[in-house]
Design a protein around this motif. Structure first.
Motif, PDB file in Angstrom:
ATOM      1  N   LEU A 157     -11.320  -5.657  59.040  1.00  0.00           N
ATOM      2  CA  LEU A 157     -12.457  -5.782  58.126  1.00  0.00           C
ATOM      3  C   LEU A 157     -13.274  -4.500  58.092  1.00  0.00           C
ATOM      4  O   LEU A 157     -13.629  -3.936  59.135  1.00  0.00           O
ATOM      5  N   THR A 158     -13.566  -4.050  56.884  1.00  0.00           N
ATOM      6  CA  THR A 158     -14.465  -2.919  56.654  1.00  0.00           C
ATOM      7  C   THR A 158     -15.571  -3.376  55.719  1.00  0.00           C
ATOM      8  O   THR A 158     -15.301  -3.995  54.685  1.00  0.00           O
ATOM      9  N   LEU A 159     -16.818  -3.084  56.077  1.00  0.00           N
ATOM     10  CA  LEU A 159     -17.971  -3.415  55.242  1.00  0.00           C
ATOM     11  C   LEU A 159     -18.454  -2.141  54.559  1.00  0.00           C
ATOM     12  O   LEU A 159     -18.633  -1.110  55.208  1.00  0.00           O
ATOM     13  N   SER A 160     -18.676  -2.224  53.273  1.00  0.00           N
ATOM     14  CA  SER A 160     -19.122  -1.067  52.502  1.00  0.00           C
ATOM     15  C   SER A 160     -20.381  -1.419  51.734  1.00  0.00           C
ATOM     16  O   SER A 160     -20.531  -2.556  51.261  1.00  0.00           O
ATOM     17  N   THR A 161     -21.278  -0.447  51.583  1.00  0.00           N
ATOM     18  CA  THR A 161     -22.486  -0.665  50.796  1.00  0.00           C
ATOM     19  C   THR A 161     -22.279  -0.343  49.319  1.00  0.00           C
ATOM     20  O   THR A 161     -23.199  -0.489  48.522  1.00  0.00           O
ATOM     21  N   GLY A 219     -18.134  -8.902  46.183  1.00  0.00           N
ATOM     22  CA  GLY A 219     -16.749  -8.578  45.899  1.00  0.00           C
ATOM     23  C   GLY A 219     -16.038  -7.994  47.109  1.00  0.00           C
ATOM     24  O   GLY A 219     -16.636  -7.730  48.150  1.00  0.00           O
ATOM     25  N   ALA A 220     -14.729  -7.817  46.971  1.00  0.00           N
ATOM     26  CA  ALA A 220     -13.927  -7.296  48.066  1.00  0.00           C
ATOM     27  C   ALA A 220     -12.629  -6.730  47.525  1.00  0.00           C
ATOM     28  O   ALA A 220     -12.103  -7.186  46.495  1.00  0.00           O
ATOM     29  N   THR A 221     -12.105  -5.726  48.209  1.00  0.00           N
ATOM     30  CA  THR A 221     -10.755  -5.227  47.966  1.00  0.00           C
ATOM     31  C   THR A 221      -9.851  -5.780  49.061  1.00  0.00           C
ATOM     32  O   THR A 221     -10.102  -5.550  50.249  1.00  0.00           O
ATOM     33  N   VAL A 222      -8.835  -6.526  48.653  1.00  0.00           N
ATOM     34  CA  VAL A 222      -7.964  -7.242  49.580  1.00  0.00           C
ATOM     35  C   VAL A 222      -6.600  -6.556  49.624  1.00  0.00           C
ATOM     36  O   VAL A 222      -6.048  -6.182  48.579  1.00  0.00           O
ATOM     37  N   THR A 230     -11.742  -4.742  52.500  1.00  0.00           N
ATOM     38  CA  THR A 230     -12.965  -3.947  52.376  1.00  0.00           C
ATOM     39  C   THR A 230     -13.957  -4.792  51.607  1.00  0.00           C
ATOM     40  O   THR A 230     -13.732  -5.111  50.432  1.00  0.00           O
ATOM     41  N   LEU A 231     -15.020  -5.171  52.267  1.00  0.00           N
ATOM     42  CA  LEU A 231     -15.973  -6.139  51.712  1.00  0.00           C
ATOM     43  C   LEU A 231     -17.201  -5.402  51.204  1.00  0.00           C
ATOM     44  O   LEU A 231     -17.766  -4.546  51.897  1.00  0.00           O
ATOM     45  N   TYR A 232     -17.627  -5.724  49.974  1.00  0.00           N
ATOM     46  CA  TYR A 232     -18.817  -5.160  49.362  1.00  0.00           C
ATOM     47  C   TYR A 232     -19.917  -6.229  49.360  1.00  0.00           C
ATOM     48  O   TYR A 232     -19.636  -7.411  49.578  1.00  0.00           O
TER      49      TYR A 232
END
Length: 545
Positions: free
Chosen positions: A274-278, A37-40, A32-34
């Motif tokens: 992959l997930t993109l988050s705002t 930063g990212a949660t892997v 989950t990509l911000y």
């Protein structure tokens, strides 16, 4: 079995004497990509016999935040978690087939290039030998004994020298041509080798040191399950991008959304979900704090000659205040980006691969559509032409994210790239889609005089008259919005009056005092004039600044 979650700090773990270590190879399975930063997530299947065991992962990036790791196990009971980023045992660093093939291709092309260069040198030697024969034959014809030869012998010698010289010249010419052809072939081989070397470099082999994770598990019978490891990192992020296409005749606006994805984690992501988050976890996560304001009054004579002690105290207060001000400013900007806590999440439908520190992957996020009011906005005070403006309300139901990667197109023609701010759902925005060279603007002070530049000034009075002109040299009618200004006063004794012909359509545009707007349609070949006059008066003995 219900998953168990643990968040343990770094500690030493003493496994049971009968525990068996089972080494596992892991890879990033979901991200989950911000924006920063990212949660892997790494999910690793395992199989264990009955008893107690340690599942070992020795392939985590060395900069993994080990203290923040979350671990879950399904299929077995989970015990303690051990982490280490030094003295990590060797890991299976098997290379991808693509990397092996790319390295072999570079070696093959290097060998082929060496052989081709050797062939060119051999051909050059042939040409050199032919030229040496020519030189030798020329010396025979000039020898001292030639004059003593008889006619027949001289004829035979001459024929021999001629035929041999011709053959040698032909051999030299042929060798030279073959050498030139081989040289051109070398250029192609060099380019092929450079392409192969770039392809090899693009695969970015993972050769950096690694961190280790050990998870104690137990089962009273043989079991299979999944080990899940989750952590949040800073060395990754995504940047939104937009291609904005405006159709001038209909006002239809199409926003083609996309994202640039990059990561610098030290390992390559291959086929990850992959997930993109705002959301912005790295930004301010709690409201700011204010402190009591206690004003004080003092006699001016007491505070004018400030003592050194007060100066030192003031300096200390400034030093204490500065870090708070510097930290608060970016936090407020970051909070605005979330807009009342709303966020957008984009789940990419296909697996994505991103190499560490090398790739900048562009992803498509679909298209939004809306309708805008198209006008020509003119600011004669600072511009010589009007600009196409799309005035719209964000009725797409989604955030339009802030980015520097916004490219604007008018009727299919690219007009430029620039920064756009956050536009929340329901928010209003004006976007420019380039200059209209055929809408010419002039702003002149009427009756311009040398020295006062058109301003009639007395000791306590000043007047100014401005003539604004908008000329339409295009072959189409344009809806115009012209902006200008008049002075405003915040002082009781500074009197300001102004007049405009024609009257403006709007005053104090967007809450800005003194900003005026005129709206009208301007047919092709026509000109619209605006006369703007203002006067300022103030008491005698005062100075206007």
């Amino acid at each position: 079995m219900r998953a168990l979650y643990f968040a343990l700090p770094f500690m030493l773990f003493a496994p049971a004497l009968h525990a068996e270590e089972i080494a596992l190879n892991s890879r990033v399975s979901a991200v989950t990509l911000y924006p920063q930063g990212a949660t892997v997530t790494r999910q690793v299947p395992f199989s264990i016999p009955a008893g107690q065991h340690d599942l070992i992962l020795a392939d985590l990036p060395q900069n993994t935040p080990l203290a923040a790791i979350r671990v879950a196990v399904t299929g077995a009971q989970m015990g303690g978690v051990t982490t280490r980023n030094d003295y990590v045992p060797p890991r299976d660093a098997s290379e991808l087939p693509a990397l092996i093939a790319a390295r072999a291709e570079v070696e093959r092309l290097e060998e082929a290039l060496r052989k081709a260069r050797a062939d060119v040198e051999d051909i050059a030697l042939e040409a050199e030998a032919a030229r040496a024969r020519i030189a030798f034959l020329a010396e025979i014809g000039q020898g001292d004994g030639v004059a003593a030869l008889g006619v027949d012998a001289l004829r035979e010698l001459s024929t021999m020298i001629g035929s041999e010289t011709l053959a040698a010249r032909r051999a030299a010419t042929d060798a030279t041509r073959r050498a030139e052809t081989a040289e051109r072939g070398l250029k192609d081989r060099i380019e092929a080798l450079e392409d192969a070397q770039r392809a090899l470099a693009a695969l970015v082999p993972e050769d950096k040191a690694r961190a280790m994770l050990a998870v104690a598990v137990a089962s009273d019978q043989p079991a299979t399950g999944t080990l899940s490891v989750t952590y949040t990192i800073n060395d990754a992020g995504w940047q939104p991008l937009y291609d904005l296409h405006l159709a001038r005749d209909t006002g239809e606006l199409r926003l083609e959304r996309g994202a640039f994805v990059q990561q610098y984690t030290g390992e390559n992501w291959r086929d990850v979900a992959l997930t993109l988050s705002t959301l912005r976890p790295s930004a301010q996560s709690e409201p700011g704090q204010i402190w009591p304001w206690i004003p004080r009054i003092e006699d001016p004579d007491d505070i004018r000659p400030k003592s050194r002690q007060l100066e030192r105290a003031d300096g200390a207060l400034m030093q204490m205040a500065e870090p708070v001000m510097e930290a608060a400013a970016p936090a407020r900007i970051e909070a605005d980006a979330q807009f009342d806590g709303l966020s957008v999440t984009y789940t990419y439908p296909e697996p994505i691969s991103v190499s560490t520190g090398a790739d900048r992957v562009r992803l498509s996020l679909g298209t939004l559509a809306t309708t805008a009011d198209v006008v020509a906005q003119a600011v004669p005070m600072v511009d010589q032409t009007a600009f196409v403006m799309a005035r719209l309300t964000n009725d797409t139901g989604e955030l339009i994210l802030p980015t520097s990667e916004a490219r604007f197109y008018l009727d299919g023609r690219y007009v430029g790239q620039r920064w756009i701010d956050l536009v929340p759902a329901g928010g209003k925005v004006d976007w420019s889609f380039g200059a209209i060279e055929g809408l010419r603007l002039t702003r002149l002070v009427r009756d311009r005089n040398e020295g006062d530049r058109g301003i009639i000034s007395k000791s306590n009075e000043m007047t100014e008259t401005v003539e604004i002109s908008v000329e339409n040299l295009t072959d189409a009618a344009w809806p115009l919005r012209v902006l200008d200004r008049v002075p405003q006063s915040d002082q009781e004794y500074l009197e300001i009056t102004w007049s405009a012909k024609p009257q403006p359509s709007e005053r104090d545009v967007e809450g800005q005092r003194g900003i005026l707007a005129w709206e009208f349609a301007l047919p092709p070949g026509q000109t619209q004039d605006i006369i703007l006059t203002h006067a300022l008066k103030w008491p005698a003995g005062q100075v206007l600044r």
